[in-house]
Design a protein around this motif. Structure first.
Motif, PDB file in Angstrom:
ATOM      1  N   HIS A 182     -37.304 -28.576   7.068  1.00  0.00           N
ATOM      2  CA  HIS A 182     -37.252 -28.026   8.426  1.00  0.00           C
ATOM      3  C   HIS A 182     -37.051 -26.520   8.317  1.00  0.00           C
ATOM      4  O   HIS A 182     -36.262 -26.042   7.506  1.00  0.00           O
ATOM      5  CB  HIS A 182     -36.067 -28.661   9.163  1.00  0.00           C
ATOM      6  N   SER A 183     -37.784 -25.792   9.148  1.00  0.00           N
ATOM      7  CA  SER A 183     -37.604 -24.348   9.204  1.00  0.00           C
ATOM      8  C   SER A 183     -37.134 -23.981  10.608  1.00  0.00           C
ATOM      9  O   SER A 183     -37.568 -24.579  11.585  1.00  0.00           O
ATOM     10  CB  SER A 183     -38.933 -23.658   8.881  1.00  0.00           C
ATOM     11  N   GLU A 184     -36.245 -23.003  10.713  1.00  0.00           N
ATOM     12  CA  GLU A 184     -35.594 -22.715  11.994  1.00  0.00           C
ATOM     13  C   GLU A 184     -36.580 -22.376  13.110  1.00  0.00           C
ATOM     14  O   GLU A 184     -36.272 -22.534  14.286  1.00  0.00           O
ATOM     15  CB  GLU A 184     -34.581 -21.579  11.821  1.00  0.00           C
ATOM     16  N   ASN A 185     -37.776 -21.903  12.733  1.00  0.00           N
ATOM     17  CA  ASN A 185     -38.769 -21.573  13.753  1.00  0.00           C
ATOM     18  C   ASN A 185     -39.515 -22.810  14.252  1.00  0.00           C
ATOM     19  O   ASN A 185     -40.553 -22.680  14.891  1.00  0.00           O
ATOM     20  CB  ASN A 185     -39.750 -20.517  13.234  1.00  0.00           C
ATOM     21  N   GLY A 186     -39.000 -23.983  13.959  1.00  0.00           N
ATOM     22  CA  GLY A 186     -39.502 -25.188  14.600  1.00  0.00           C
ATOM     23  C   GLY A 186     -40.508 -25.986  13.808  1.00  0.00           C
ATOM     24  O   GLY A 186     -41.177 -26.856  14.358  1.00  0.00           O
ATOM     25  N   ILE A 187     -40.652 -25.697  12.520  1.00  0.00           N
ATOM     26  CA  ILE A 187     -41.599 -26.442  11.695  1.00  0.00           C
ATOM     27  C   ILE A 187     -40.846 -27.579  10.996  1.00  0.00           C
ATOM     28  O   ILE A 187     -39.909 -27.334  10.239  1.00  0.00           O
ATOM     29  CB  ILE A 187     -42.265 -25.541  10.628  1.00  0.00           C
ATOM     30  N   HIS A 244     -40.412 -26.058  19.731  1.00  0.00           N
ATOM     31  CA  HIS A 244     -39.994 -24.693  20.053  1.00  0.00           C
ATOM     32  C   HIS A 244     -38.568 -24.428  19.571  1.00  0.00           C
ATOM     33  O   HIS A 244     -37.883 -25.328  19.088  1.00  0.00           O
ATOM     34  CB  HIS A 244     -40.209 -24.382  21.529  1.00  0.00           C
ATOM     35  N   HIS A 245     -38.147 -23.179  19.730  1.00  0.00           N
ATOM     36  CA  HIS A 245     -36.876 -22.748  19.148  1.00  0.00           C
ATOM     37  C   HIS A 245     -35.657 -23.486  19.696  1.00  0.00           C
ATOM     38  O   HIS A 245     -34.712 -23.745  18.959  1.00  0.00           O
ATOM     39  CB  HIS A 245     -36.706 -21.243  19.367  1.00  0.00           C
ATOM     40  N   ALA A 246     -35.663 -23.797  20.988  1.00  0.00           N
ATOM     41  CA  ALA A 246     -34.488 -24.489  21.548  1.00  0.00           C
ATOM     42  C   ALA A 246     -34.387 -25.896  20.968  1.00  0.00           C
ATOM     43  O   ALA A 246     -33.288 -26.363  20.641  1.00  0.00           O
ATOM     44  CB  ALA A 246     -34.558 -24.527  23.069  1.00  0.00           C
ATOM     45  N   ASP A 247     -35.529 -26.568  20.802  1.00  0.00           N
ATOM     46  CA  ASP A 247     -35.508 -27.891  20.172  1.00  0.00           C
ATOM     47  C   ASP A 247     -35.164 -27.789  18.694  1.00  0.00           C
ATOM     48  O   ASP A 247     -34.458 -28.627  18.139  1.00  0.00           O
ATOM     49  CB  ASP A 247     -36.872 -28.583  20.331  1.00  0.00           C
ATOM     50  N   SER A 248     -35.672 -26.742  18.042  1.00  0.00           N
ATOM     51  CA  SER A 248     -35.379 -26.571  16.619  1.00  0.00           C
ATOM     52  C   SER A 248     -33.876 -26.386  16.389  1.00  0.00           C
ATOM     53  O   SER A 248     -33.302 -26.968  15.463  1.00  0.00           O
ATOM     54  CB  SER A 248     -36.146 -25.362  16.068  1.00  0.00           C
ATOM     55  N   PHE A 249     -33.247 -25.586  17.243  1.00  0.00           N
ATOM     56  CA  PHE A 249     -31.799 -25.395  17.096  1.00  0.00           C
ATOM     57  C   PHE A 249     -31.020 -26.553  17.712  1.00  0.00           C
ATOM     58  O   PHE A 249     -29.849 -26.754  17.371  1.00  0.00           O
ATOM     59  CB  PHE A 249     -31.380 -24.022  17.630  1.00  0.00           C
ATOM     60  N   GLY A 250     -31.651 -27.332  18.574  1.00  0.00           N
ATOM     61  CA  GLY A 250     -31.055 -28.595  18.991  1.00  0.00           C
ATOM     62  C   GLY A 250     -30.971 -29.555  17.814  1.00  0.00           C
ATOM     63  O   GLY A 250     -29.970 -30.261  17.630  1.00  0.00           O
ATOM     64  N   ILE A 251     -32.008 -29.554  17.000  1.00  0.00           N
ATOM     65  CA  ILE A 251     -31.997 -30.356  15.770  1.00  0.00           C
ATOM     66  C   ILE A 251     -30.834 -29.906  14.885  1.00  0.00           C
ATOM     67  O   ILE A 251     -30.100 -30.727  14.322  1.00  0.00           O
ATOM     68  CB  ILE A 251     -33.344 -30.194  15.024  1.00  0.00           C
ATOM     69  N   ILE A 252     -30.649 -28.602  14.808  1.00  0.00           N
ATOM     70  CA  ILE A 252     -29.585 -28.047  13.958  1.00  0.00           C
ATOM     71  C   ILE A 252     -28.203 -28.367  14.538  1.00  0.00           C
ATOM     72  O   ILE A 252     -27.362 -28.974  13.875  1.00  0.00           O
ATOM     73  CB  ILE A 252     -29.784 -26.524  13.794  1.00  0.00           C
ATOM     74  N   ASN A 281     -42.379 -20.975  18.695  1.00  0.00           N
ATOM     75  CA  ASN A 281     -41.016 -20.424  18.544  1.00  0.00           C
ATOM     76  C   ASN A 281     -40.296 -20.194  19.876  1.00  0.00           C
ATOM     77  O   ASN A 281     -40.050 -21.135  20.614  1.00  0.00           O
ATOM     78  CB  ASN A 281     -41.001 -19.215  17.589  1.00  0.00           C
ATOM     79  N   PHE A 282     -39.914 -18.967  20.196  1.00  0.00           N
ATOM     80  CA  PHE A 282     -39.155 -18.692  21.424  1.00  0.00           C
ATOM     81  C   PHE A 282     -40.029 -18.683  22.687  1.00  0.00           C
ATOM     82  O   PHE A 282     -39.502 -18.593  23.804  1.00  0.00           O
ATOM     83  CB  PHE A 282     -38.526 -17.289  21.348  1.00  0.00           C
ATOM     84  N   ASN A 283     -41.350 -18.677  22.524  1.00  0.00           N
ATOM     85  CA  ASN A 283     -42.219 -18.298  23.630  1.00  0.00           C
ATOM     86  C   ASN A 283     -42.100 -19.188  24.875  1.00  0.00           C
ATOM     87  O   ASN A 283     -42.018 -18.666  25.990  1.00  0.00           O
ATOM     88  CB  ASN A 283     -43.667 -18.192  23.129  1.00  0.00           C
ATOM     89  N   PRO A 284     -42.075 -20.530  24.728  1.00  0.00           N
ATOM     90  CA  PRO A 284     -41.927 -21.357  25.935  1.00  0.00           C
ATOM     91  C   PRO A 284     -40.607 -21.113  26.666  1.00  0.00           C
ATOM     92  O   PRO A 284     -40.552 -21.183  27.894  1.00  0.00           O
ATOM     93  CB  PRO A 284     -41.975 -22.792  25.384  1.00  0.00           C
ATOM     94  N   LEU A 285     -39.544 -20.811  25.908  1.00  0.00           N
ATOM     95  CA  LEU A 285     -38.225 -20.594  26.524  1.00  0.00           C
ATOM     96  C   LEU A 285     -38.212 -19.300  27.300  1.00  0.00           C
ATOM     97  O   LEU A 285     -37.680 -19.213  28.406  1.00  0.00           O
ATOM     98  CB  LEU A 285     -37.145 -20.525  25.438  1.00  0.00           C
ATOM     99  N   MET A 286     -38.777 -18.255  26.699  1.00  0.00           N
ATOM    100  CA  MET A 286     -38.814 -16.957  27.370  1.00  0.00           C
ATOM    101  C   MET A 286     -39.615 -17.057  28.668  1.00  0.00           C
ATOM    102  O   MET A 286     -39.245 -16.462  29.680  1.00  0.00           O
ATOM    103  CB  MET A 286     -39.418 -15.911  26.429  1.00  0.00           C
ATOM    104  N   ALA A 287     -40.695 -17.844  28.626  1.00  0.00           N
ATOM    105  CA  ALA A 287     -41.516 -17.998  29.827  1.00  0.00           C
ATOM    106  C   ALA A 287     -40.711 -18.605  30.975  1.00  0.00           C
ATOM    107  O   ALA A 287     -40.851 -18.186  32.123  1.00  0.00           O
ATOM    108  CB  ALA A 287     -42.744 -18.862  29.516  1.00  0.00           C
TER     109      ALA A 287
END
Lengths: 224, 246
Positions: A49-54, A88-96, B185-191
């Motif tokens: 897992h990578s923090e940018n959601g991969i 996306h990032h919020a889900d990725s950090f939700g995983i974390i 990455n952050f894009n959907p959240l920022m939107a």
């Protein structure tokens, strides 16, 4: 860090990666930790897992095959394994934060025998570089640290207490350095493996907290 | 949904009305999803006293692409809210650090997951939340914490935005978006957190309905302006990163 004693960067990454257990979800931080995804750990169901959601990436992409929109935490172009997904990032950090990461592997400036570590701010620096380190350190089930055992001027990065601002306290389970594999015990470091060509006394002299050693101390087995 | 098209003619037009003092978020993590063309347009547009929100201020990788550090260098920025004011590796300094250390710009350093969640919260009507991240660190000193079920958590506030600048792979004229791989990455959240979201789009913009409803990553509800990125060299595209010396 060519010329330094003991293991090179990829060997340090290999040493940490060999501690992963089948089925773990593994997060790799920028720098040496990203090299863990290059380690051949056989036919295991490790999910990187990578923090940018991969979720589910593999090795660094071969020259000429890169997808410039697919990167790991270090910005390197990687490949996807079958079964990979992107969030996306919020889900990725939700995983974390949700405790779904079995181990996070990070670089650091210092690690203490109490399991604290410091990797975001240098002494006297205004601000710093946190990235996802504090989220990962606070919430992953385990934290592994990979770092050079000593600074360029020879002082130990394995210490009784960190003197830099910490990223998290009491969370580090294992430490892979160019000198071997270590476990913070609260009162010192327990050495589990030693790099080829080093003696326990040399490692002890380079360690800033009491060093104990497992019985029949194994020498790090080098790949290929 | 026969609403008017959100497609605008160019980047200059897309950013023309942005006033001084705006809070603008920039999507992207490393190169993927970064709105290089909108950044360049904002450099030319010249709005001042801006508050910028982004994962990093850029300039850590080579080749250097348009980044928000350039807006700082251009004297347009009062404050940056980000996860890095300094480089991950001290040996690879980022341009922003110099301006920050000289006191020419303010910064608020926020852990990356907290930064993402603060924008998610702003877009979802949540004013604040508790997180375990950063408890016990310098960042938590003097701030409100609360013990819940035996664990200590830090209070963090939502981060609403005036504008979001993001990049997507595909869009339709209603503004529905799809991202490719790590572009998201952050894009959907920022939107969701912005009053006005401006998107630079890789592919030719489709008529409304050109993306199946099941395949939309970000609803056009959150998107206000779309600009298609022209081919290079007129448009700016992600470049292959040059590896640094070890």
């Amino acid at each position: 860090m060519s010329g330094s004693k003991g293991l090179n960067r990829q060997q340090m990454a290999d040493l940490a990666a060999e501690q992963f257990q089948n089925g773990w979800v593994v997060n790799l931080g920028v720098g040496i930790p990203t090299m863990c995804s290059n380690t051949d750990i056989g036919d295991t169901d490790i999910v990187y897992h990578s923090e940018n959601g991969i979720i589910g990436y593999g090795q660094v992409a071969a020259e000429g095959t890169e997808d410039l929109n697919l990167v790991n935490a270090g910005g390197q172009n990687v490949t996807l394994k079958p079964g990979a997904a992107v969030v996306h990032h919020a889900d990725s950090f939700g995983i974390i934060r949700g405790g779904h990461i079995d181990v996070t592997v990070m670089g650091a400036y210092q690690v203490s025998c109490g399991g604290d570590f410091a990797n975001w701010k240098l002494k006297g620096q205004k601000g710093g570089g946190i990235g996802g380190a504090m989220d990962l350190a606070a919430c992953a089930k385990r934290v592994f640290i990979i770092l050079e055992h000593t600074t360029r001027d020879g002082s130990s990065r394995l210490m009784a207490a960190c003197d830099l601002p910490v990223t998290a306290r009491g969370v580090v389970k294992l430490v892979a350095t160019n000198f071997g594999l270590f476990e913070p015990t609260g009162t010192g470091f327990l050495m589990h493996q030693i790099a080829p060509g080093l003696t326990v006394d040399q490692v002890r002299a380079a360690t800033g907290a009491p060093l104990s050693v497992v019985d029949n101390l194994p020498v790090v087995r080098l790949a290929g | 949904m026969a609403a008017r098209s959100k497609v605008v003619g160019g980047f200059r037009e897309a950013v023309a009305d942005i006033p001084d003092g705006s809070t603008i978020a920039f999507g992207g993590f490393a190169m993927p999803g970064t709105p290089f063309n909108l950044i360049r347009a904002l450099l030319e547009q010249g709005a001042k006293r801006l508050t910028l929100v982004a994962n990093s201020t850029g300039g850590a990788q080579q080749p250097r692409m348009p980044d928000i550090g350039m807006l700082v260098e251009n004297g347009q920025v009062a404050k940056v809210i980000c996860a890095f004011t300094a480089a991950t590796r001290p040996t690879d300094p980022i341009p922003f650090t110099k301006y920050y250390e000289a006191g020419e710009v303010e910064a608020e350093l926020v852990p990356q997951g907290t930064l993402a969640e603060r924008m998610r919260a702003a877009g979802a009507g949540i004013p604040a939340f508790y997180t375990p991240t950063a408890v016990g660190t310098e960042l938590a000193e003097g701030r409100e914490t609360r013990v819940i079920n035996g664990r200590e958590y830090l209070l963090e506030y939502a981060l609403p935005l005036d504008y979001a600048f993001i990049r997507a792979a595909r869009a339709d004229t209603f503004g529905n978006l799809r991202f490719h791989r790590a572009q998201r990455n952050f894009n959907p959240l920022m939107a969701t957190a912005a009053k006005c979201t401006i998107v630079e789009v890789d592919e030719p913009i489709l008529p409304a309905g050109g993306i199946d409803a099941d395949d939309v990553h970000t609803s056009g509800l959150f998107v206000h302006r779309l600009v298609q990125v022209p081919p290079a060299p007129e448009g700016i595209w992600p470049a292959k990163r040059q590896e640094r010396r070890k």
